[in-house]
Design a protein around this motif. Structure first.
Motif, short mmCIF file in Angstrom:
data_model
loop_
_atom_site.label_atom_id
_atom_site.label_comp_id
_atom_site.label_asym_id
_atom_site.label_seq_id
_atom_site.Cartn_x
_atom_site.Cartn_y
_atom_site.Cartn_z
N CYS A 26 0.86 -1.18 0.00
CA CYS A 26 0.00 0.00 0.00
C CYS A 26 0.89 1.22 0.00
O CYS A 26 1.78 1.35 0.84
CB CYS A 26 -0.91 0.00 1.22
SG CYS A 26 -1.94 1.48 1.39
N TYR A 34 -4.02 10.51 -0.05
CA TYR A 34 -4.48 9.38 -0.85
C TYR A 34 -3.57 8.17 -0.63
O TYR A 34 -2.40 8.31 -0.26
CB TYR A 34 -4.48 9.72 -2.34
CG TYR A 34 -5.46 10.78 -2.75
CD1 TYR A 34 -6.81 10.49 -2.91
CD2 TYR A 34 -5.04 12.09 -2.99
CE1 TYR A 34 -7.72 11.47 -3.29
CE2 TYR A 34 -5.94 13.07 -3.37
CZ TYR A 34 -7.28 12.76 -3.52
OH TYR A 34 -8.17 13.73 -3.89
N ALA A 36 -3.04 3.96 -2.42
CA ALA A 36 -3.39 3.05 -3.51
C ALA A 36 -2.81 1.68 -3.22
O ALA A 36 -1.74 1.55 -2.62
CB ALA A 36 -2.85 3.58 -4.85
N ARG A 37 -3.55 0.66 -3.63
CA ARG A 37 -3.09 -0.71 -3.45
C ARG A 37 -3.74 -1.60 -4.51
O ARG A 37 -4.66 -1.17 -5.23
CB ARG A 37 -3.43 -1.22 -2.06
CG ARG A 37 -4.92 -1.39 -1.79
CD ARG A 37 -5.17 -1.99 -0.42
NE ARG A 37 -6.57 -2.35 -0.21
CZ ARG A 37 -6.97 -3.49 0.31
NH1 ARG A 37 -6.07 -4.40 0.68
NH2 ARG A 37 -8.25 -3.75 0.50
N PRO A 47 -6.60 -2.41 -9.22
CA PRO A 47 -6.17 -1.29 -8.39
C PRO A 47 -7.33 -0.68 -7.62
O PRO A 47 -8.49 -0.74 -8.04
CB PRO A 47 -5.61 -0.29 -9.41
CG PRO A 47 -5.41 -1.06 -10.67
CD PRO A 47 -6.45 -2.14 -10.65
N GLU A 48 -6.99 -0.07 -6.50
CA GLU A 48 -7.99 0.60 -5.66
C GLU A 48 -7.35 1.86 -5.08
O GLU A 48 -6.22 1.82 -4.60
CB GLU A 48 -8.42 -0.34 -4.54
CG GLU A 48 -9.54 0.19 -3.66
CD GLU A 48 -9.96 -0.83 -2.63
OE1 GLU A 48 -11.03 -1.44 -2.78
OE2 GLU A 48 -9.20 -1.04 -1.65
N ARG A 49 -8.10 2.96 -5.14
CA ARG A 49 -7.62 4.21 -4.55
C ARG A 49 -8.38 4.51 -3.28
O ARG A 49 -9.61 4.38 -3.24
CB ARG A 49 -7.81 5.37 -5.53
CG ARG A 49 -7.19 6.69 -5.04
CD ARG A 49 -7.81 7.88 -5.72
NE ARG A 49 -9.20 8.11 -5.27
CZ ARG A 49 -10.05 8.91 -5.90
NH1 ARG A 49 -9.69 9.51 -7.01
NH2 ARG A 49 -11.28 9.07 -5.42
N TRP A 50 -7.66 4.91 -2.25
CA TRP A 50 -8.27 5.30 -0.99
C TRP A 50 -8.14 6.82 -0.82
O TRP A 50 -7.07 7.38 -1.07
CB TRP A 50 -7.60 4.62 0.20
CG TRP A 50 -7.88 3.16 0.32
CD1 TRP A 50 -8.26 2.30 -0.67
CD2 TRP A 50 -7.80 2.38 1.51
NE1 TRP A 50 -8.42 1.04 -0.18
CE2 TRP A 50 -8.14 1.05 1.16
CE3 TRP A 50 -7.47 2.65 2.82
CZ2 TRP A 50 -8.15 0.02 2.08
CZ3 TRP A 50 -7.48 1.63 3.76
CH2 TRP A 50 -7.83 0.32 3.39
N VAL A 74 1.24 0.02 -8.10
CA VAL A 74 0.40 1.21 -8.16
C VAL A 74 0.91 2.23 -7.15
O VAL A 74 1.52 1.88 -6.14
CB VAL A 74 -1.08 0.88 -7.88
CG1 VAL A 74 -1.67 0.06 -9.01
CG2 VAL A 74 -1.26 0.18 -6.54
N GLN A 75 0.62 3.51 -7.45
CA GLN A 75 1.05 4.60 -6.58
C GLN A 75 0.08 5.77 -6.73
O GLN A 75 -0.26 6.15 -7.85
CB GLN A 75 2.46 5.05 -6.92
CG GLN A 75 3.03 6.09 -5.99
CD GLN A 75 4.49 6.38 -6.30
OE1 GLN A 75 4.83 7.46 -6.74
NE2 GLN A 75 5.36 5.41 -6.05
N PRO A 76 -0.40 6.34 -5.61
CA PRO A 76 -1.33 7.47 -5.71
C PRO A 76 -0.60 8.76 -6.09
O PRO A 76 0.55 8.98 -5.68
CB PRO A 76 -1.92 7.56 -4.31
CG PRO A 76 -0.81 7.05 -3.42
CD PRO A 76 -0.10 5.99 -4.21
N VAL A 82 -4.22 7.53 -10.04
CA VAL A 82 -3.34 6.45 -9.60
C VAL A 82 -2.42 6.06 -10.74
O VAL A 82 -2.88 5.76 -11.85
CB VAL A 82 -4.16 5.22 -9.13
CG1 VAL A 82 -3.25 4.03 -8.87
CG2 VAL A 82 -4.94 5.57 -7.87
#
Length: 417
Positions: A26, A34, A36-37, A47-50, A74-76, A82
Motif C-alpha cells: 500500500c 491518498y 493506492a493498493r 487497483p484501488e484508490r483510498w 500502483v502509486q497514488p 493512480v
C-alpha cells in the motif's frame, strides 16, 4: 500484502536476526491524502484508490479491461489519480488511472525499455508534492532514475548512478534530492542524487568496511533512520542521525527487540529544529505476530501497541500533531483508518514497553544511544535530548557499541537541520 503487489526496491534491514519482512503493498502520498493498493479478486487483482483526508476514508475501485498481471505496482498521485506500472519482460508501461462514473479512465504515459539482463525497475516512494512520480531501474552495473509521471512528455531519464542501486528516500520537500543505497566494491553506502542537475554525491559512510543504508528521512527536522553493521560487524543495527549535524550516529539498544524484525515506516513531520522529538512508527514482526511500535530519539524506549485488525502492515503516516494513521481492511470494513494518538515526548527513563504476549520488558538503551566517546578522536557524543548522566545508564556487564560519526556530504548543507 496482496498477491499481485511487488516488494519494495529494498526491504529495510531489521534487528533481532529475524527474516526480512515483506512490503506493505500500500502506497500513501507524502501528505497522507491518498493511498493506492492492489486488491485480490478471485484469481486476479485490480487497483484501488483510498481517499484519506475526508471525514471518513473511502475506497474507489479502478479495475481495467483485463486483470492485472503479477509484478504490477500502483502509486497514488496528489490529484487523486493512480499511477500504474505494468511490467512485461523487458518493457515497463506506465499509465494514470482515474474514475469515470461506472468505469475506469486510463491515460497512457509511455514505457521504459530495460534490455540488460538482471535489471529490475520499480517505483520509488511517492515524491513530495504528489505531482511527479519516479522509478529506479537497478541493474548489475548501474542504476538509472526515471521520471515516469509529471514530466513534459513521457518517461524521462534523469540520472545514472554507477553500482548496484536500491532503496530510495526523499531528503527535501521539493522532490529534488533523492538518496539511494549503492553497492560498489562489495560495500553498500548511501549516495544523494540531485535530480535537477543529475549529480551524485556521497551521503552516508560510517566506516570504510561497513554496510550503511538510509531507511527514512524527514525533510522538516533532518532526522535520518539508518541501518548499519558498523557497531556490530556482520549484524545490521538500527540507528539515527541528523542530516548536516556534527553529532554521531546513535544505535539505541531499545531498537533491538530479541527475535523480532524491527522496520521503521513513518516519521512525524513538522518538528523543525527538534529532530529528537520526532515520533517514528515501527513495524515489529515476531513469533507473536505483527504489531506497531512507536519511538522518539529523546525517549529511550519503544512503546509497543497492538496493530488494528487487517492492518496493511508497514503502511502508515504521521500527522504533525503526533497521530499515527494506520490503514486497514477487513471483511466488515474494507476501507478503514485507525488513529493512534501517541503521548507527547517525555523525559527518557531507560525502559521499554513489553512486546504483546512476550511477558517481559524490552531492554533499555545502551551506551551507543546515550553518548560517551565517539569514533572521532577527542570527540564526545551526548544524545540530543539526553537528561540523565551516561554512566548511570550503561549496562554494567553487557558490552556497548560505540557511536560512530555520520560523514558529512556537500548536499547535506542544502537541507535545513
Amino acid at each position: 500484502m496482496t498477491a499481485c503487489a511487488t516488494e519494495p526496491p529494498s526491504t529495510p534491514p531489521s534487528t533481532g536476526g529475524a527474516d526480512a519482512v515483506p512490503g506493505a503493498g500500500c502506497a500513501i502520498t507524502a501528505d497522507g491524502a491518498y493511498a493506492a493498493r492492489l486488491v485480490r479478486d478471485g484469481d486476479s487483482c485490480f487497483p484501488e484508490r483510498w481517499t484519506l483526508d475526508g471525514p471518513e476514508p473511502y475506497a474507489v475501485p479502478l479495475p481495467g479491461s483485463r486483470p492485472e498481471r503479477p509484478g504490477t505496482e500502483v502509486q497514488p498521485m496528489g490529484d487523486g489519480r493512480v499511477l500504474i506500472h505494468r511490467p512485461a519482460e523487458h518493457r515497463h508501461a506506465f499509465a494514470l488511472l482515474y474514475p469515470t462514473g461506472p468505469g475506469t479512465g486510463e491515460m497512457p504515459l509511455g514505457a521504459v525499455e530495460c534490455p540488460e539482463p538482471g535489471t529490475r525497475l520499480t517505483l520509488l516512494p511517492p515524491a513530495p508534492g504528489g505531482g511527479r512520480a519516479y522509478a529506479l531501474a537497478g541493474g548489475p552495473r548501474s542504476g538509472v532514475v526515471w521520471r515516469v509521471a509529471g514530466g513534459p512528455a513521457g518517461p524521462e531519464r534523469l540520472a545514472e548512478v554507477p553500482g548496484r542501486c536500491s532503496g530510495g528516500v526523499w531528503l527535501d520537500g521539493t522532490g529534488r534530492l533523492l538518496a539511494l543505497d549503492r553497492e560498489l566494491g562489495g560495500r553498500t553506502k548511501t549516495v544523494v542524487v540531485d535530480l535537477e542537475h543529475g549529480e551524485v554525491s556521497p551521503l552516508l559512510q560510517i566506516t570504510e568496511g561497513s554496510d550503511d543504508r538510509l531507511l527514512l528521512a524527514d525533510p522538516d527536522s533532518g532526522l535520518l533512520l539508518i541501518s548499519s553493521d558498523a557497531p556490530s560487524p556482520g549484524q545490521e543495527r538500527l540507528g539515527w542521525g541528523v542530516l548536516g549535524s556534527t553529532l554521531p550516529v546513535r544505535f539505541p539498544e531499545c531498537l533491538r527487540v530479541p527475535e523480532c524484525a524491527v522496520t521503521p515506516f513513518a516519521i512525524q513531520p513538522g518538528q523543525v529544529l527538534v529532530p529528537e522529538n520526532c515520533a517514528v512508527g515501527l513495524r515489529i514482526d515476531g513469533a507473536f505476530g505483527t504489531w506497531v511500535g512507536t519511538w522518539r530519539p529523546a525517549e529511550r524506549r519503544v512503546r509497543h501497541l497492538p496493530a488494528p485488525e487487517g492492518w496493511l502492515a508497514g503502511a502508515g503516516v504521521w500527522t504533525r500533531e503526533g497521530v499515527l494513521r494506520l490503514p486497514y481492511a477487513t471483511q466488515a470494513t474494507p476501507c478503514g483508518v485507525a488513529d493512534l494518538a501517541v503521548p507527547p515526548c517525555t523525559a527518557p527513563d531507560g525502559g521499554a514497553g513489553a512486546a504483546p504476549g512476550a511477558g517481559g520488558t524490552g531492554a533499555g538503551e545502551g551506551g551507543a544511544a546515550h553518548g560517551g566517546k565517539d569514533a572521532t578522536p577527542g570527540g564526545t557524543g551526548a544524545a540530543p535530548g539526553s537528561v540523565a548522566p551516561v554512566a548511570q545508564r550503561e549496562p554494567p556487564v553487557r558490552p556497548v557499541a560505540r557511536p560512530v560519526p555520520l560523514q558529512q556530504a556537500p548536499l547535506g548543507r542544502l537541507v535545513t537541520n
